[in-house]
Design a protein around this motif. Structure first.
Motif, PDB file in Angstrom:
ATOM      1  N   ASP A 200       7.008   6.715  20.457  1.00  0.00           N
ATOM      2  CA  ASP A 200       7.787   5.653  19.835  1.00  0.00           C
ATOM      3  C   ASP A 200       7.787   5.890  18.322  1.00  0.00           C
TER       4      ASP A 200
ATOM      5  N   LYS B   3       7.297   3.332  15.288  1.00  0.00           N
ATOM      6  CA  LYS B   3       7.075   1.899  15.057  1.00  0.00           C
ATOM      7  C   LYS B   3       7.560   1.410  13.694  1.00  0.00           C
TER       8      LYS B   3
ATOM      9  N   TYR C  19       1.018   0.692  31.004  1.00  0.00           N
ATOM     10  CA  TYR C  19       1.532   1.424  29.842  1.00  0.00           C
ATOM     11  C   TYR C  19       0.352   1.581  28.895  1.00  0.00           C
TER      12      TYR C  19
ATOM     13  N   ASN D 239      -0.425  -2.135  27.805  1.00  0.00           N
ATOM     14  CA  ASN D 239       0.614  -3.124  28.025  1.00  0.00           C
ATOM     15  C   ASN D 239       0.832  -3.177  29.526  1.00  0.00           C
TER      16      ASN D 239
ATOM     17  N   GLY E 133       7.617  -0.194  28.459  1.00  0.00           N
ATOM     18  CA  GLY E 133       7.806  -0.198  27.012  1.00  0.00           C
ATOM     19  C   GLY E 133       9.273  -0.370  26.654  1.00  0.00           C
ATOM     20  N   ASP E 134       9.492  -0.891  25.464  1.00  0.00           N
ATOM     21  CA  ASP E 134      10.850  -1.045  24.951  1.00  0.00           C
ATOM     22  C   ASP E 134      10.842  -0.486  23.531  1.00  0.00           C
ATOM     23  N   PRO E 135      11.438   0.633  23.231  1.00  0.00           N
ATOM     24  CA  PRO E 135      12.517   1.336  23.933  1.00  0.00           C
ATOM     25  C   PRO E 135      12.094   2.518  24.826  1.00  0.00           C
ATOM     26  N   GLU E 136      10.814   2.670  25.161  1.00  0.00           N
ATOM     27  CA  GLU E 136      10.409   3.840  25.953  1.00  0.00           C
ATOM     28  C   GLU E 136      11.076   3.879  27.331  1.00  0.00           C
TER      29      GLU E 136
HETATM   30  N1  GLY Z   1       7.651   0.093  22.139  1.00  0.00           N
HETATM   31  C1  GLY Z   1       6.480  -0.678  22.094  1.00  0.00           C
HETATM   32  C2  GLY Z   1       6.324  -1.659  23.168  1.00  0.00           C
HETATM   33  O1  GLY Z   1       7.091  -1.766  24.100  1.00  0.00           O
HETATM   34  O2  GLY Z   1       5.333  -2.388  23.117  1.00  0.00           O
END
Ligand code: GLY
Ligand code: AMP
Length: 432
Positions: free
Chosen positions: A214, A216, A271, A287, A291-294
């Motif tokens: 990512d 950040k 995650y 997490n 993930g966003d944007p993963e």
């Molecule tokens: N890209 C970081 C998240 O989804 O926490």
């Protein structure tokens, strides 16, 4: 074959990518997304549902014969939506509230790591400022100060001086992070390269998915404030197969086993945010969601049927599933509203999306848009995820920015260097 109706919960680029991929499943019946967004509306029927209202979600599922609910964001997971759905006999993808503590409480995860020998930063857990400051004095700086609970990615301060550390501690205990800061975790500053690893688990079986990296910080060259993520690519070149095997053996497997032993089996996607240090991979955080944007890059690379895999997690039959991936690299660039991650305006119009989507290998996921009279308007901070596949990171990046350049949205911006680290590695590999 009976087809399965699916409800996806969420409204971001992650949920658009999940809907886009689910749509390709031959087993899919109707696809709904609550609340969805202007782009998701092309892949799913967007529905107004208060996702905090579990009874309303259950009622919707019964009325529409939903065979699987896929929960995107962490908040409803931590609040126990999956527990409520399962109690009502509705299959759901995502962990129970108890298992979601892996993201919902940093102290919970740190204690679990300590008890199970999972490599992570040394830490202390505190409920009052004086003891926290004494620990910082003992550890020295730089040091990392984290609010224990969910803080929408903003609860982490890296203090470079003792004064900064004291200020962060006072701020957290003073209510600056709301209830999330009632307890504070202080941990050793890890040095290395960050990478993310995603694995599915049904509580017992672990199915590794893929790696990603990512970006950040908001600005080019990794400068400026932290954001939810300004772009990503997959796979992460730093994660060799040997390192990946270590992550599974030393981090993921002991976690899944420990959660089962505690009577809170982990079902969903795990995650792992990792630091690849000189001593090997260490867990920064978990997490309990995609993930966003993963996810946008993961879904572009996934060849297998996503619906089958997510259902197998919910039904605890993950050992039946094999995942195959395209050999390509995928890269995504986040287009955000000017001002993000600070204050920004909403409602500006975005044009040129179909021209951009016509660039070979490109897929555009919407993160914060709405559709109004055939026009697409920005409604969020992170607004679009322009994504492409390519044989190399350089090719995926070139395609992505070719598409970005066809989008007409003066009120937006993006980083121009997504993938820089991986591209430097590719160049090094071809010149040596
Ligand atoms: N890209 C970081 C998240 O989804 O926490
Ligand atoms: P988190 O919300 O835990 O992902 O933390 C946000 C970011 O802070 C991470 O992605 C890292 O860049 C950084 N970070 C968190 N913990 C540490 C640590 N112990 N050492 C170095 N950097 C860290």
């Amino acid at each position: 074959m009976t087809r399965i109706n699916v409800l996806v919960i969420g409204s971001g680029g992650r949920e658009h990518a999940l809907c886009w991929k689910l749509r390709q499943s031959p087993e899919l019946g109707e696809l709904y997304c609550a609340p969805g967004n202007g782009g998701i509306a092309e892949a799913a029927t967007c529905v107004e549902l208060k996702v905090e209202d579990a009874a309303a979600v259950i009622e919707f599922c019964r009325r529409h014969d939903i065979g699987l609910v896929v929960v995107g964001p962490e908040a409803p997971l931590v609040a126990g939506l999956v527990d409520r759905l399962e109690a009502a006999g509705i299959a759901a993808f995502g962990p129970s509230a108890a298992a979601a503590q892996l993201e919902g409480s940093k102290g919970f995860t740190k204690d679990l790591c300590a008890e199970n020998g999972i490599p992570t930063a040394a830490y202390g857990r505190f409920t009052e400022a004086a003891a926290a400051k004494a620990y910082v004095g003992q550890m020295g700086v730089p040091i990392v100060i984290k609010a224990d609970g969910l803080a929408a990615g903003k609860g982490v301060i890296i203090a470079e001086s003792l004064a900064q550390a004291d200020e962060a501690i006072d701020d957290m205990f003073g209510g600056g992070f709301g209830a999330a800061g009632a307890a504070v975790v202080i941990e050793e500053f890890l040095v290395g390269e960050e990478a993310s690893f995603f694995a599915l688990s049904d509580g017992e079986t672990i199915l590794p998915m893929a790696t990603a990296q990512d970006h950040k910080r908001v600005g080019d060259g990794d400068t400026g404030p932290n954001t939810g993520g300004m772009g990503a690519y997959s796979p992460a070149p730093v994660m060799t197969p040997a390192l990946e095997a270590r992550v599974v053996r030393e981090i993921i497997e002991p976690t899944v086993r420990a959660m089962a032993a505690r009577g809170m089996p982990y079902r969903g996607v795990l995650y792992a945010g990792l630091m690849i240090t000189a001593d090997g991979p260490k867990l920064i955080e978990y997490n309990v969601r995609f993930g966003d944007p993963e996810t946008q890059v993961l879904m572009m690379r996934l060849e297998s049927d996503l619906l089958e895999a997510l259902l197998a997690v919910a039904q605890k039959i993950l050992s039946n599933v094999r995942l195959t991936w395209y050999p390509d690299v995928a890269l995504t660039v986040v287009m955000a509203a000017k001002g993000y991650p600070g204050a920004y305006d909403k409602g500006s119009e975005i044009k040129g999306l179909s021209e951009a989507a016509a660039v070979p290998g490109v897929q555009i996921f919407h993160a914060g848009t709405t559709r109004q009279d055939g026009r697409i308007l920005a409604t969020g901070g992170r607004v679009l995820n322009v994504t492409a596949r390519g044989r190399t990171v350089a090719e995926a990046q070139a395609r992505t920015y070719a598409a970005v350049d066809k989008i007409h949205w003066p009120e937006g911006f993006c980083r121009r260097d997504i993938g820089w680290r991986a591209i430097a590695r590719e160049k090094e590999a071809t010149t040596t």
